[in-house]
Design an enzyme around this catalytic site. Sequence first.
Site, PDB file in Angstrom:
ATOM      1  NE  ARG A  15      -2.296  -1.783   3.359  1.00 18.05           N
ATOM      2  CZ  ARG A  15      -2.736  -2.040   4.343  1.00 18.05           C
ATOM      3  NH1 ARG A  15      -3.754  -1.484   4.809  1.00 18.05           N
ATOM      4  NH2 ARG A  15      -2.165  -3.090   5.164  1.00 18.05           N
ATOM      5  CD  GLN A  72       8.976 -14.122   6.462  1.00 17.75           C
ATOM      6  OE1 GLN A  72       8.960 -12.830   6.610  1.00 17.75           O
ATOM      7  NE2 GLN A  72       7.943 -14.764   6.728  1.00 17.75           N
ATOM      8  CG  ASP A 101       4.814  -2.001   9.847  1.00 22.41           C
ATOM      9  OD1 ASP A 101       4.727  -2.407  11.161  1.00 22.41           O
ATOM     10  OD2 ASP A 101       3.750  -2.454   9.182  1.00 22.41           O
ATOM     11  CD  GLU A 151      -4.559 -11.411  12.487  1.00 25.36           C
ATOM     12  OE1 GLU A 151      -4.134 -10.123  11.982  1.00 25.36           O
ATOM     13  OE2 GLU A 151      -3.984 -11.283  13.771  1.00 25.36           O
ATOM     14  CG  ASN A 224      -0.350  -0.681   7.187  1.00 24.68           C
ATOM     15  OD1 ASN A 224       0.536  -1.627   7.330  1.00 24.68           O
ATOM     16  ND2 ASN A 224      -1.363  -0.850   8.232  1.00 24.68           N
ATOM     17  CE1 TYR A 362      29.338  29.960  -5.706  1.00 27.54           C
ATOM     18  CE2 TYR A 362      30.658  30.685  -7.516  1.00 27.54           C
ATOM     19  CZ  TYR A 362      30.148  29.876  -6.749  1.00 27.54           C
ATOM     20  OH  TYR A 362      30.709  28.447  -6.750  1.00 27.54           O
ATOM     21  CE1 TYR A 383      34.074  23.478 -14.354  1.00 28.35           C
ATOM     22  CE2 TYR A 383      31.983  24.454 -15.228  1.00 28.35           C
ATOM     23  CZ  TYR A 383      32.765  23.319 -15.035  1.00 28.35           C
ATOM     24  OH  TYR A 383      32.703  22.157 -15.829  1.00 28.35           O
ATOM     25  CB  ALA A 419      33.300  49.617  -7.550  1.00 33.45           C
TER      26      ALA A 419
HETATM   27  C1  UD1 Z   1      -0.313  -7.986  12.453  1.00 28.81           C
HETATM   28  C2  UD1 Z   1      -1.154  -8.651  13.494  1.00 28.81           C
HETATM   29  C3  UD1 Z   1      -2.481  -8.302  13.882  1.00 28.81           C
HETATM   30  C4  UD1 Z   1      -2.138  -6.688  14.620  1.00 28.81           C
HETATM   31  C5  UD1 Z   1      -1.549  -6.057  13.561  1.00 28.81           C
HETATM   32  C6  UD1 Z   1      -0.945  -4.913  14.117  1.00 28.81           C
HETATM   33  C7  UD1 Z   1      -0.531 -10.761  12.694  1.00 28.81           C
HETATM   34  C8  UD1 Z   1      -0.838 -12.368  12.168  1.00 28.81           C
HETATM   35  N1  UD1 Z   1      -1.366  -9.940  12.691  1.00 28.81           N
HETATM   36  O1  UD1 Z   1      -1.522  -7.933  11.258  1.00 28.81           O
HETATM   37  O2  UD1 Z   1      -2.802  -8.886  14.816  1.00 28.81           O
HETATM   38  O3  UD1 Z   1      -3.247  -6.091  14.868  1.00 28.81           O
HETATM   39  O4  UD1 Z   1      -0.259  -6.777  13.081  1.00 28.81           O
HETATM   40  O5  UD1 Z   1      -0.274  -3.755  13.268  1.00 28.81           O
HETATM   41  O6  UD1 Z   1       0.677 -10.994  13.288  1.00 28.81           O
HETATM   42  N2  UD1 Z   1       6.100  -9.540   8.089  1.00 28.81           N
HETATM   43  C9  UD1 Z   1       7.176 -10.127   7.937  1.00 28.81           C
HETATM   44  N3  UD1 Z   1       6.952 -11.487   7.215  1.00 28.81           N
HETATM   45  C10 UD1 Z   1       5.710 -11.910   6.822  1.00 28.81           C
HETATM   46  C11 UD1 Z   1       4.584 -11.155   7.242  1.00 28.81           C
HETATM   47  C12 UD1 Z   1       4.664  -9.777   7.806  1.00 28.81           C
HETATM   48  O7  UD1 Z   1       8.202  -9.940   8.104  1.00 28.81           O
HETATM   49  O8  UD1 Z   1       5.747 -13.156   6.419  1.00 28.81           O
HETATM   50  C13 UD1 Z   1       6.236  -8.246   8.691  1.00 28.81           C
HETATM   51  C14 UD1 Z   1       5.610  -7.098   8.220  1.00 28.81           C
HETATM   52  O9  UD1 Z   1       6.836  -6.650   7.217  1.00 28.81           O
HETATM   53  C15 UD1 Z   1       5.464  -5.856   8.804  1.00 28.81           C
HETATM   54  C16 UD1 Z   1       4.764  -6.822  10.206  1.00 28.81           C
HETATM   55  O10 UD1 Z   1       5.441  -8.130  10.091  1.00 28.81           O
HETATM   56  O11 UD1 Z   1       6.287  -5.240   9.316  1.00 28.81           O
HETATM   57  C17 UD1 Z   1       3.269  -6.935  10.016  1.00 28.81           C
HETATM   58  O12 UD1 Z   1       2.708  -7.591   9.067  1.00 28.81           O
HETATM   59  P1  UD1 Z   1       1.551  -7.348   8.482  1.00 28.81           P
HETATM   60  O13 UD1 Z   1       1.231  -8.083   7.087  1.00 28.81           O
HETATM   61  O14 UD1 Z   1       1.374  -5.800   8.210  1.00 28.81           O
HETATM   62  O15 UD1 Z   1       0.585  -7.688   9.538  1.00 28.81           O
HETATM   63  P2  UD1 Z   1      -0.781  -7.332   9.780  1.00 28.81           P
HETATM   64  O16 UD1 Z   1      -1.893  -7.453   9.000  1.00 28.81           O
HETATM   65  O17 UD1 Z   1      -0.807  -5.616  10.022  1.00 28.81           O
HETATM   66 CA    CA Z   2       0.340  -3.780   9.156  1.00 26.44          CA
END
Ligand code: UD1
Ligand code: CA
Length: 455
Positions: A15, A72, A101, A151, A224, A362, A383, A419
């Site tokens: 997003r 990952q 984030d 979730e 986000n 300058y 220059y 001058a």
């Molecule tokens: C997650 C939580 C949710 C919470 C919300 C708060 C889970 C399943 N859900 O949801 O309960 O309310 O955060 O913001 O945890 N990331 C990885 N690897 C992945 C997936 C995500 O590193 O495979 C990282 C993302 O880069 C991000 C963070 O984890 O920094 C959160 O991931 P995101 O997919 O935004 O989770 P939410 O759906 O927001």
């Molecule tokens: Ca998030």
Amino acid sequence: MNKTAIILAAGKGTRMVSEKPKTLHRVAGRPMVLHVLDAVKQAGASRVVTVIGYGREMMEQALKDQCELAIQEPQLGTAHAVMCAKQLENESGYTLVCYGDAPCITVETYKMMYEQIADADMVVLTARVAEHNHFGRIIRNRNGHVDAIVEYKDCDENQKQIEEINTGIYVFKTELLFAHLKEVNDYNAQREYYLTDLVKIFNQHGLTVKAVSLSDNREMIGVNDRVDLAKANAFLNQKICEKWMRKGVTIIDPTSTYIGYDVTIGEDTTLYPNSFITGNTTIGKKNTIMMNCYLENATIGDGNTIDNARIIDSEVKNNCKIGPFVHLRNETIVEDCNRVGNFVEFKNTHFGYDSRCAHLTYLGDATIGSKVNFGCGVVTVNYDGKNKFHTQVEDGAFIGSNVNLIAPVHVGKKAVCAAGSTITDDVADGEMAIARDRQTNKPGYGYTYLNKEKQ
Ligand code: UD1
Ligand code: CA
């Protein structure tokens, strides 16, 4: 007790609509993941692993030498991400899990989380926020105990009404975290391995899950998209401004004054509206920074007045009056008690003590002594289209208005350049150089030229 931390930052952040991974977007002048990293370190984490994936090279570059990294690939959910931080598997003590984030969560909050784990096996940080649509919901039983996190996409209608949400910040007993991660499956709406499932799993094993709530819900700005980014920026900027105000800096309008995370400002300095102060900028005491200044990696001493200036990678020492409309750049140094501006640009110039350069000038690649006076409209011609050349002006020299100093050129002590001169040769101490045609006046020519009779 041993404290470690895992920062999840592998996602793309679709997003944001950006080539750059989400957590590298800047708030308060630095990538948001670095705010998180600093905060967890200050909260006491001795080892920090950041989980990266999308935009791996850019992330590695930004985090180089600052923490450990885990990759990952592909990204199968938050539980899967934690599992990738394998280097912490055999650690003892407590592990904090948080998101790259969420740059507004404070050191105090992370510290509080580490304290709360002492009598629990897992601690979840919860919050109540106005726009809570997409967050996971905290499911408590009649006794208030946290049974599960569901979730949003998996919530039924009743669960959607719950106002207490998951911030996504947890602390675990490290050993238990890694022991039970393997039990998480992906049987859910998003076919992801949810870290949030650990609440239920820990409960099933009779382990203690505790929820604590965020004391200031505004910290829960998860970024986000770019609208969130602006909110996080405003929130952090306000905090930074408040910090400096408490340390004796007057900020007339904090909503239009932007101060980066690494900037320092001395007491009794006043900041007028519309300034952007960033990078490694240091501002001393008793300065007045008037409207519309952009300072980046600037070093400002004490007692200066700076008005409508752009100062980049440069230094202004003490008791100077800079501006209005001044641009100092490329390692320029302005010594004490100087007057620079209106409409003046210095590039890679050393401007000596108590000199004057007040109008439309300058100076580039120049070394200027002390008590030198520049008239209006002086230009160092540094220059030739291929190379840059140096200009040197010694103490007490006087450079008249509209002089061109064709570099390389040397003007000696107490020398005068008349001058309008274009100075191509060196001028020795005490000499006066005049390099322009002598004036001739032709009687009556003016009338002829203008086709007018003498009245
Ligand atoms: C997650 C939580 C949710 C919470 C919300 C708060 C889970 C399943 N859900 O949801 O309960 O309310 O955060 O913001 O945890 N990331 C990885 N690897 C992945 C997936 C995500 O590193 O495979 C990282 C993302 O880069 C991000 C963070 O984890 O920094 C959160 O991931 P995101 O997919 O935004 O989770 P939410 O759906 O927001
Ligand atoms: Ca998030």
